[in-house]
Design an enzyme around this catalytic site. Sequence first.
Site, mmCIF file in Angstrom:
data_model
loop_
_atom_site.group_PDB
_atom_site.id
_atom_site.type_symbol
_atom_site.label_atom_id
_atom_site.label_comp_id
_atom_site.label_asym_id
_atom_site.label_seq_id
_atom_site.Cartn_x
_atom_site.Cartn_y
_atom_site.Cartn_z
ATOM 1 C CG ASP A 127 -7.494 2.486 -6.314
ATOM 2 O OD1 ASP A 127 -8.333 1.749 -6.071
ATOM 3 O OD2 ASP A 127 -6.939 3.813 -6.308
ATOM 4 C CG ASP A 165 5.240 -9.204 5.892
ATOM 5 O OD1 ASP A 165 4.051 -8.188 5.363
ATOM 6 O OD2 ASP A 165 6.321 -8.254 6.679
ATOM 7 C CD GLU A 218 0.662 -2.655 -8.924
ATOM 8 O OE1 GLU A 218 1.133 -1.889 -8.605
ATOM 9 O OE2 GLU A 218 1.024 -3.787 -8.381
ATOM 10 C CE LYS A 226 -0.624 7.520 9.837
ATOM 11 N NZ LYS A 226 -0.612 9.179 10.079
ATOM 12 C CG ASP A 266 -1.121 0.255 1.635
ATOM 13 O OD1 ASP A 266 -0.221 0.678 3.308
ATOM 14 O OD2 ASP A 266 -0.484 1.002 1.124
ATOM 15 C CB THR A 292 5.341 -11.881 -3.659
ATOM 16 O OG1 THR A 292 5.275 -12.145 -2.394
ATOM 17 C CG2 THR A 292 3.438 -13.401 -3.039
ATOM 18 C CD GLU A 293 7.269 -10.505 -7.711
ATOM 19 O OE1 GLU A 293 7.390 -10.372 -8.506
ATOM 20 O OE2 GLU A 293 6.771 -9.623 -6.587
ATOM 21 C CE1 TYR A 294 7.117 -6.201 1.971
ATOM 22 C CE2 TYR A 294 6.740 -8.021 2.674
ATOM 23 C CZ TYR A 294 6.860 -6.478 2.798
ATOM 24 O OH TYR A 294 6.801 -5.960 3.788
ATOM 25 C CD GLU A 295 5.419 -16.021 0.821
ATOM 26 O OE1 GLU A 295 5.173 -16.832 0.658
ATOM 27 O OE2 GLU A 295 4.548 -16.177 -0.199
#
Length: 208
Positions: A95, A152, A68, A120, A116, A188-191
């Site tokens: 990173d 997603d 992370e 662009k 991420d 995941t939390e986002y999922e």
Amino acid sequence: MRLKHIKGAETIVLQCPYVIQNPKEYQGNYQTLFQNKNPIHIQIGMGKGDFILNMALKYPNVNFIGIEKYDSVLVKAILKIEKMHVSNVRFIRMDANEIETVFLKEIDTIYLNFSDPWPKARHEKRRLTSSTFLKKYDSIFKEKKKIIMKTDNRHLFAFSIKSFTNYGYFIEHISLNLHEDEEEIIETEYERKFSSLGYPIYWIEVSK
């Protein structure tokens, strides 16, 4: 996305025994850190840690390393692991661009969850499934290369399929709606948030 700063996050990360403070010193020798010869799986962009911690609980004979970039995000995972007392997980704050300086021919599987999308075109090389990163991963895999990805973002998913296959990866499994196709899913939390709203979760497993 704007990250919420957590006071004292840097100190918490520096003092946590689960965080590898000098990862480059273990390059090629992470088995000595875990003191076993179990396979090593890494998650690049581990977020708040739900996925990797629950994977570690389910697969005690696998060593997991979560990567992370941000202290304030990593702290969330640290607070969780301190309550769970999981022994086969370590964290690295770094990173992803430096990935090949930290590992050397010792990783069995890479997880890329909700990375991420860098939408662009001029930022294409920053995507974790771009050929730029696939080249970096070449030197860290132990033998067979295996990447498992969830997102997603339909455009990132389409880009990743093309990138994987152009680079010589073979598609082992694929789903255009993971939560309809599978029942037992480590989220995941986002999922968890977006699947509950009905958004499809795209998933792919590739190998080389």
